[in-house]
Design a protein around this motif. Sequence first.
Motif, PDB file in Angstrom:
ATOM      1  N   ALA A   1       7.886  -0.537   7.532  1.00 53.71           N
ATOM      2  CA  ALA A   1       8.633  -1.331   8.518  1.00 53.71           C
ATOM      3  C   ALA A   1       8.647  -2.803   8.129  1.00 53.71           C
ATOM      4  O   ALA A   1       9.670  -3.485   8.276  1.00 53.71           O
TER       5      ALA A   1
ATOM      6  N   MET B   1       4.027  -0.693  15.467  1.00 58.12           N
ATOM      7  CA  MET B   1       4.978  -1.058  14.422  1.00 58.12           C
ATOM      8  C   MET B   1       5.242  -2.557  14.445  1.00 58.12           C
ATOM      9  O   MET B   1       5.342  -3.201  13.390  1.00 58.12           O
TER      10      MET B   1
ATOM     11  N   PHE C   1      11.263   6.827  13.726  1.00 62.39           N
ATOM     12  CA  PHE C   1      10.922   5.576  13.049  1.00 62.39           C
ATOM     13  C   PHE C   1      12.084   4.588  13.175  1.00 62.39           C
ATOM     14  O   PHE C   1      11.874   3.397  13.450  1.00 62.39           O
TER      15      PHE C   1
ATOM     16  N   GLU D   1      12.254   3.092  16.571  1.00 61.62           N
ATOM     17  CA  GLU D   1      11.191   2.113  16.783  1.00 61.62           C
ATOM     18  C   GLU D   1      11.468   0.810  16.052  1.00 61.62           C
ATOM     19  O   GLU D   1      11.290  -0.276  16.609  1.00 61.62           O
TER      20      GLU D   1
ATOM     21  N   ASN E   1       3.722   3.278  20.115  1.00 62.35           N
ATOM     22  CA  ASN E   1       4.094   3.137  18.707  1.00 62.35           C
ATOM     23  C   ASN E   1       4.895   1.875  18.414  1.00 62.35           C
ATOM     24  O   ASN E   1       4.793   1.317  17.321  1.00 62.35           O
TER      25      ASN E   1
ATOM     26  N   GLU F   1       7.663   9.159   6.173  1.00 62.42           N
ATOM     27  CA  GLU F   1       7.485   8.511   7.473  1.00 62.42           C
ATOM     28  C   GLU F   1       8.803   8.010   8.071  1.00 62.42           C
ATOM     29  O   GLU F   1       8.870   7.675   9.248  1.00 62.42           O
TER      30      GLU F   1
END
Length: 231
Positions: free
Chosen positions: A158, A129, A66, A69, A125, A61
């Motif tokens: 995260a 997150m 990612f 974000e 997203n 992931e």
Amino acid sequence: LIGKLSHSLDSTLTSRRATVIGLAKLAEYRDNETGAHLLRMQRYAGLLAKQRLTELDAPEELTPAFIEEITLSSVLHDIGKVGIADAILLKPGKLTPEEFENIKAHPVIGSSVLDSLTQYAPDCNFIKMGRDIAGGHHEKWDGCGYPKGLSGEDIPLAARIVALVDVYDALTSPRCYKQPFSHDKAVTLILEGKGKHFDPNLVESFIKIDHLFERLSLQSLEEEDEGFITA
């Protein structure tokens, strides 16, 4: 046409960043933090995520998207503090057990607030997150954290990243109740938390680049002292 699309994308990204920073400042204005704390959190989270991505066992992931974000959404970690009373949030001394139980509600509040926003923007997203980060950044790898007592990889990646960088920033920054710890002391404490408080793989990644954390920390604190960064 390409120019118009590019401008539209830039406007969207700018709006997204403005939204996130605006949400983060809701909590910031309730706390004794400054804008420098939010900036450090973004930089630290991005640094750690990028380093983890370079390693052979990097999670699937963990992608460039990612990293983009989390660099943005990391500042939403304490948004739940908007629901904590000033008498507790701004208390200069040690919290009583009852007060600590009260402040432990902020991950639940933050997660709930951001989850409610996903109903209006289900494909957003960075809000999803942010919800994971707000709700999970006080969970611990060994399951001794709060609010849910999650452990290991049941804690969103995260949130595990932000858990480590938030502790580093708390240790190396001045607070109304303490002087900042040295970088070396902070590194020692994070190493002691490997496999207990923190994801052991993230600690290994952190150690490889801790000199970058030190550089950013010193630079930010110097700028705060000189008045270059304000709330």
